[in-house]
Design an enzyme around this catalytic site. Structure first.
Site, mmCIF file in Angstrom:
data_model
loop_
_atom_site.group_PDB
_atom_site.id
_atom_site.type_symbol
_atom_site.label_atom_id
_atom_site.label_comp_id
_atom_site.label_asym_id
_atom_site.label_seq_id
_atom_site.Cartn_x
_atom_site.Cartn_y
_atom_site.Cartn_z
ATOM 1 N N SER A 168 -25.258 67.825 -7.959
ATOM 2 C CA SER A 168 -25.768 67.375 -6.661
ATOM 3 C C SER A 168 -26.497 66.053 -6.855
ATOM 4 O O SER A 168 -26.980 65.753 -7.961
ATOM 5 C CB SER A 168 -26.741 68.415 -6.093
ATOM 6 N N TYR A 173 -34.702 72.671 -8.457
ATOM 7 C CA TYR A 173 -33.297 72.451 -8.096
ATOM 8 C C TYR A 173 -32.744 71.240 -8.832
ATOM 9 O O TYR A 173 -31.643 71.290 -9.400
ATOM 10 C CB TYR A 173 -33.177 72.251 -6.585
#
Length: 313
Positions: free
Chosen positions: A158, A184
């Site tokens: 990501s 994350y």
């Protein structure tokens, strides 16, 4: 080393990039394929003729997706199999049940910005799910990948990886305040580093691994994010500074994964990072595009592999 370019872009769909690709006789696993871009990734691979296994936590949901893909593609070689990436016995059982070669492994499943949560081993949940579970799965399937004679691994990262490197001194937030987006970010950096090291270690086995950024897709996980007022303000500021950013459909979000898994342009190519169906250049500060230098660092990739082995031992 020149960047790989393709005829595709941010609006391309999984069907666009797989057009003309023949996957007859190929076998693929897509983790997290019961919803979102995993569904469209699996659908595109099935449309190209692959046998596709949907590795999912909910067999009921997975079977509904499998039935839908069979109906829309005419390919009956699609089925769901149970896999819980945070439950190591589940991973071991999945690996043990696998027989024969594996040509494509799409490590698609993931969670994002969850509240502070730890597994029974004491591992931070996002790192455990996004990286360690996939690490255990992929290394467990190594022989099957070797048997394919040219297997490809796709590791879903990501743009969030630019928020944080892997903090080896405190991966599990035992000594620093927990931040869901930093957690994350480091898990998504780990996804890139894994692709780098897997490609290095397994080059002689004919296995390549690459990382991809799918783009901004309104999946269920994104819709359910619980953000603080400060995080909402940061997100609004980011959108204001990049007004042309658009939300992709799941089919558009799946395009880069499918391209990296199937395109002949990537024969023998591994250890790279792709976004919008192109290989990405270096990350530019203040943007959400490109790949951070630390995510491609060979020493950090080697260290992450060793740390992961130790954690799973």
């Amino acid at each position: 080393m020149s960047l790989i370019t393709t005829p595709f872009g941010p609006t391309s769909t999984a069907a666009n990039v797989s057009q003309g690709i023949d996957l007859q006789g190929r076998r693929a696993i897509v983790t997290g394929a019961a919803s979102g871009i995993g569904v469209e990734t699996a659908r595109a691979l099935a449309s190209a003729g692959a046998e596709v296994i949907l590795a999912v936590r909910s067999l009921d949901a997975g079977q509904r997706v499998a039935d839908n893909i069979i109906a829309t593609t005419g390919n009956s070689n699609v089925r769901a199999a149970y896999l819980n990436l945070t439950d190591l016995p589940s991973v071991v059982a999945f690996v043990s049940a696998w027989t024969g070669p594996l040509h494509l492994l799409i490590n698609n499943a993931g969670i994002m910005a969850t509240p502070e949560t730890y597994t029974k081993q004491g591992w931070e949940l996002q790192f455990a799910t996004n990286h360690l579970g996939h690490f255990a799965l992929t290394t467990g399937l190594h022989r099957a990948l070797v048997a394919a004679h040219g297997a490809r691994i796709v590791s879903l990262s990501s743009a969030g990886h630019t928020r944080s490197p892997v903090v080896f001194d405190d991966i599990h937030f035992r000594h620093r305040p927990y931040d869901p987006f930093l957690a994350y970010g480091q898990s998504k950096t780990a996804n890139v580093l894994f692709a780098v090291e897997a490609s290095r270690r397994w080059e002689q086995d004919g296995i390549t691994a690459n990382a991809v950024m799918p783009g901004a897709v309104r999946t269920e996980g994104v819709a359910n994010l619980r953000l603080t007022a400060e995080q909402i303000a940061q997100a609004q500021a980011t959108r204001a500074s990049a007004p042309d950013t658009f939300w992709k459909t799941p089919a558009q979000g799946a395009a880069t994964s499918v391209l990296v898994a199937t395109s002949p342009l990537l024969n023998g190519i591994g250890g790279r990072y792709f976004e919008d169906s192109q290989e990405a250049g270096p990350h530019v500060s203040g943007t959400m595009s490109g790949v951070a230098a630390y995510a491609l660092d060979l020493e950090q990739a080697r260290l992450l592999w060793e740390v992961s082995q130790q954690l799973l031992a």
